[in-house]
Write a protein that holds these residues in place. Structure first.
Motif, PDB file in Angstrom:
ATOM      1  N   TYR A  60      43.796  35.633  43.430  1.00 12.08           N
ATOM      2  CA  TYR A  60      42.360  35.716  43.680  1.00 12.08           C
ATOM      3  C   TYR A  60      42.039  35.981  45.152  1.00 12.08           C
ATOM      4  O   TYR A  60      40.872  36.134  45.514  1.00 12.08           O
ATOM      5  CB  TYR A  60      41.677  34.405  43.267  1.00 12.08           C
ATOM      6  N   ASP A  61      43.069  36.045  46.007  1.00 10.94           N
ATOM      7  CA  ASP A  61      42.829  36.136  47.448  1.00 10.94           C
ATOM      8  C   ASP A  61      42.105  37.411  47.842  1.00 10.94           C
ATOM      9  O   ASP A  61      41.316  37.422  48.791  1.00 10.94           O
ATOM     10  CB  ASP A  61      44.157  36.040  48.214  1.00 10.94           C
ATOM     11  N   GLN A  62      42.389  38.533  47.144  1.00 12.70           N
ATOM     12  CA  GLN A  62      41.770  39.807  47.489  1.00 12.70           C
ATOM     13  C   GLN A  62      40.460  40.049  46.736  1.00 12.70           C
ATOM     14  O   GLN A  62      39.879  41.130  46.850  1.00 12.70           O
ATOM     15  CB  GLN A  62      42.754  40.942  47.186  1.00 12.70           C
ATOM     16  N   LEU A  63      40.015  39.047  45.974  1.00 14.50           N
ATOM     17  CA  LEU A  63      38.785  39.201  45.193  1.00 14.50           C
ATOM     18  C   LEU A  63      37.578  38.871  46.067  1.00 14.50           C
ATOM     19  O   LEU A  63      37.559  37.867  46.780  1.00 14.50           O
ATOM     20  CB  LEU A  63      38.826  38.266  43.982  1.00 14.50           C
ATOM     21  N   GLY A  64      36.567  39.736  46.022  1.00 13.24           N
ATOM     22  CA  GLY A  64      35.364  39.487  46.806  1.00 13.24           C
ATOM     23  C   GLY A  64      34.668  38.191  46.404  1.00 13.24           C
ATOM     24  O   GLY A  64      34.759  37.754  45.253  1.00 13.24           O
ATOM     25  N   GLU A  66      31.711  37.618  45.821  1.00 11.93           N
ATOM     26  CA  GLU A  66      30.654  37.794  44.827  1.00 11.93           C
ATOM     27  C   GLU A  66      31.211  37.995  43.422  1.00 11.93           C
ATOM     28  O   GLU A  66      30.447  38.062  42.454  1.00 11.93           O
ATOM     29  CB  GLU A  66      29.755  38.972  45.202  1.00 11.93           C
ATOM     30  N   MET A  67      32.543  38.075  43.301  1.00  7.12           N
ATOM     31  CA  MET A  67      33.165  38.311  42.009  1.00  7.12           C
ATOM     32  C   MET A  67      33.948  37.088  41.553  1.00  7.12           C
ATOM     33  O   MET A  67      34.318  36.226  42.356  1.00  7.12           O
ATOM     34  CB  MET A  67      34.103  39.523  42.071  1.00  7.12           C
ATOM     35  N   VAL A  68      34.215  37.033  40.241  1.00  6.88           N
ATOM     36  CA  VAL A  68      34.971  35.925  39.673  1.00  6.88           C
ATOM     37  C   VAL A  68      35.771  36.443  38.472  1.00  6.88           C
ATOM     38  O   VAL A  68      35.331  37.368  37.781  1.00  6.88           O
ATOM     39  CB  VAL A  68      34.027  34.781  39.235  1.00  6.88           C
ATOM     40  N   ARG A  69      36.953  35.862  38.269  1.00  8.41           N
ATOM     41  CA  ARG A  69      37.778  36.250  37.134  1.00  8.41           C
ATOM     42  C   ARG A  69      37.862  35.082  36.155  1.00  8.41           C
ATOM     43  O   ARG A  69      38.245  33.973  36.531  1.00  8.41           O
ATOM     44  CB  ARG A  69      39.175  36.675  37.589  1.00  8.41           C
ATOM     45  N   ILE A  84      39.113  38.418  33.065  1.00  5.19           N
ATOM     46  CA  ILE A  84      38.034  39.400  32.973  1.00  5.19           C
ATOM     47  C   ILE A  84      37.140  39.221  34.200  1.00  5.19           C
ATOM     48  O   ILE A  84      36.747  38.105  34.542  1.00  5.19           O
ATOM     49  CB  ILE A  84      37.212  39.208  31.688  1.00  5.19           C
ATOM     50  N   CYS A  85      36.827  40.320  34.859  1.00  8.81           N
ATOM     51  CA  CYS A  85      36.070  40.263  36.113  1.00  8.81           C
ATOM     52  C   CYS A  85      34.565  40.298  35.843  1.00  8.81           C
ATOM     53  O   CYS A  85      34.066  41.160  35.120  1.00  8.81           O
ATOM     54  CB  CYS A  85      36.493  41.427  37.005  1.00  8.81           C
ATOM     55  N   PHE A  86      33.848  39.353  36.434  1.00 12.25           N
ATOM     56  CA  PHE A  86      32.395  39.281  36.347  1.00 12.25           C
ATOM     57  C   PHE A  86      31.819  39.122  37.749  1.00 12.25           C
ATOM     58  O   PHE A  86      32.469  38.535  38.629  1.00 12.25           O
ATOM     59  CB  PHE A  86      31.930  38.075  35.514  1.00 12.25           C
ATOM     60  N   ALA A  87      30.610  39.605  37.938  1.00 10.61           N
ATOM     61  CA  ALA A  87      29.869  39.284  39.157  1.00 10.61           C
ATOM     62  C   ALA A  87      29.254  37.905  38.971  1.00 10.61           C
ATOM     63  O   ALA A  87      28.743  37.577  37.893  1.00 10.61           O
ATOM     64  CB  ALA A  87      28.788  40.327  39.410  1.00 10.61           C
ATOM     65  N   ARG A  88      29.312  37.089  39.999  1.00 10.77           N
ATOM     66  CA  ARG A  88      28.780  35.723  39.888  1.00 10.77           C
ATOM     67  C   ARG A  88      27.281  35.718  39.588  1.00 10.77           C
ATOM     68  O   ARG A  88      26.764  34.770  38.997  1.00 10.77           O
ATOM     69  CB  ARG A  88      29.049  34.947  41.176  1.00 10.77           C
ATOM     70  N   GLY A 134      28.014  27.030  38.185  1.00 11.30           N
ATOM     71  CA  GLY A 134      29.179  26.594  38.948  1.00 11.30           C
ATOM     72  C   GLY A 134      30.477  27.252  38.529  1.00 11.30           C
ATOM     73  O   GLY A 134      31.539  26.628  38.585  1.00 11.30           O
ATOM     74  N   VAL A 135      30.400  28.519  38.112  1.00  7.82           N
ATOM     75  CA  VAL A 135      31.591  29.212  37.648  1.00  7.82           C
ATOM     76  C   VAL A 135      32.558  29.450  38.800  1.00  7.82           C
ATOM     77  O   VAL A 135      32.152  29.598  39.957  1.00  7.82           O
ATOM     78  CB  VAL A 135      31.189  30.548  36.993  1.00  7.82           C
ATOM     79  N   ASP A 136      33.869  29.464  38.487  1.00  7.35           N
ATOM     80  CA  ASP A 136      34.882  29.745  39.502  1.00  7.35           C
ATOM     81  C   ASP A 136      36.091  30.407  38.839  1.00  7.35           C
ATOM     82  O   ASP A 136      36.258  30.362  37.617  1.00  7.35           O
ATOM     83  CB  ASP A 136      35.307  28.470  40.223  1.00  7.35           C
ATOM     84  N   ASN A 137      36.932  31.005  39.650  1.00  5.08           N
ATOM     85  CA  ASN A 137      38.106  31.724  39.154  1.00  5.08           C
ATOM     86  C   ASN A 137      38.985  30.834  38.274  1.00  5.08           C
ATOM     87  O   ASN A 137      39.214  29.661  38.597  1.00  5.08           O
ATOM     88  CB  ASN A 137      38.941  32.249  40.319  1.00  5.08           C
TER      89      ASN A 137
END
Length: 312
Positions: A60-64, A66-69, A84-88, A134-137
């Motif tokens: 997850y280190d290279q994930l922006g 504003e994004m979450v997997r 699956i990638c979602f925008a927060r 409160g979603v997170d990777n």
């Protein structure tokens, strides 16, 4: 096989981290792929697994920011989706529409839950965002399909045995003109001795004119002792003799070999009968004595050819 597996993961995820998750493969699934002997991984296998899973903790280190997997699962489907990638800032209603494309559930009948490790919360407000909850990777979205007529019920979207197959009756088949059966029938009306594969090469095993197999040595049991190291052709596959004798449903003597690598056709079982033990499926094969050479054939070390100058 494993080198190809690693390369494919690199193609999927690049040289960065998260090879497994990006490819939609769980660590548990990968762990099950690696064969074990007496509960322990082969050293080479262990190194390959470590390579494949090396970037999992930093994927997850290279994930922006504003994004979450997220992982996704459903109450009616066996299939799961990983990372699956979602925008927060995505609203819950938009998430449902996206999950509809994955699992077929109608949005109006969908309930969405967020599993956060220690607790599970109901995402009841379609106008709130994932970030509001409160979603997170690494968390899991679980959608419940409450549609009483859902196509996913009882395996409707996954169980291929439920798909109706086309079948034709003997009567209908006989009425057709351009069939193989009709072709053979017409040919035999002109030539009673017609054979469909009359031009098949005569040197194939079992065919008239084929070269005879070498006679099986009378002391075959002494020449191929169980446990002896050997090499099997074609392909110079190495392993150990596991069985010597007849195989039910065939003629002659066979040598059963427990291979070092999964390059065989079985697990020591043939036609439902178990003849010898080996590591697992495709680690066993039955070969004629003339194709098996007993001798000093130790298990191959794939890195043995590397000099100090080749790799450090």
């Amino acid at each position: 096989f494993w080198l190809k597996f690693c390369v494919e993961l690199d193609k999927t995820a690049g040289q960065g981290s998260g090879k497994l998750a990006m490819a939609g493969i769980t660590p548990e699934a990968v762990d099950a792929m690696f064969p074990r002997v007496n509960g322990e991984l082969h050293p080479m296998t262990s190194e390959l697994r470590d390579y494949v899973t090396a970037g999992d903790s930093t994927r997850y280190d290279q994930l922006g920011k504003e994004m979450v997997r997220l992982n996704v699962s459903s109450n009616l489907l066996i299939q799961k989706w990983h990372d699956i990638c979602f925008a927060r800032c995505t609203k819950i209603l938009e998430v449902k529409h996206r999950l509809h494309r994955h699992g077929g559930a109608i949005v109006d009948f969908m309930e969405l839950y967020l599993r956060r490790g220690g607790d599970t919360i109901f995402l009841h407000d379609d106008n709130l965002t994932l970030e509001d909850y409160g979603v997170d990777n690494g968390m899991e979205l679980y959608f419940k399909d409450n549609d009483p007529h859902s196509l996913a019920k009882n395996g409707g979207l996954e169980d291929v045995s439920l798909v109706q197959k086309y079948e034709i009756s003997e009567e209908d088949y006989e009425k057709r003109e351009k069939t193989l059966r009709n072709y053979v029938k017409k040919q035999r009306e002109q030539d009673p001795n017609f054979r469909l594969f009359a031009n098949r090469p005569k040197d194939l095993p079992g065919q008239e004119g084929a070269p005879e197999r070498p006679a099986t040595p009378e002391n075959v049991g002494e020449l191929y002792t169980v446990g002896a190291r050997c090499q099997v052709g074609p392909g110079d596959r190495r392993g150990a003799v596991g069985y010597v004798g007849p195989v039910e449903g065939t003629e002659g003597t066979w040598i059963g070999v427990a291979l070092d690598e999964p390059q065989g056709l079985n697990d020591g079982t043939k036609n439902g009968k178990h003849y010898f033990d080996c590591t697992g499926n495709k680690y066993g094969c039955f070969s004629r004595p003339e194709n098996v050479e007993v001798g000093d054939f130790p298990e191959r070390d794939p890195f043995a050819c590397l000099d100090d100058e080749d790799e450090i």
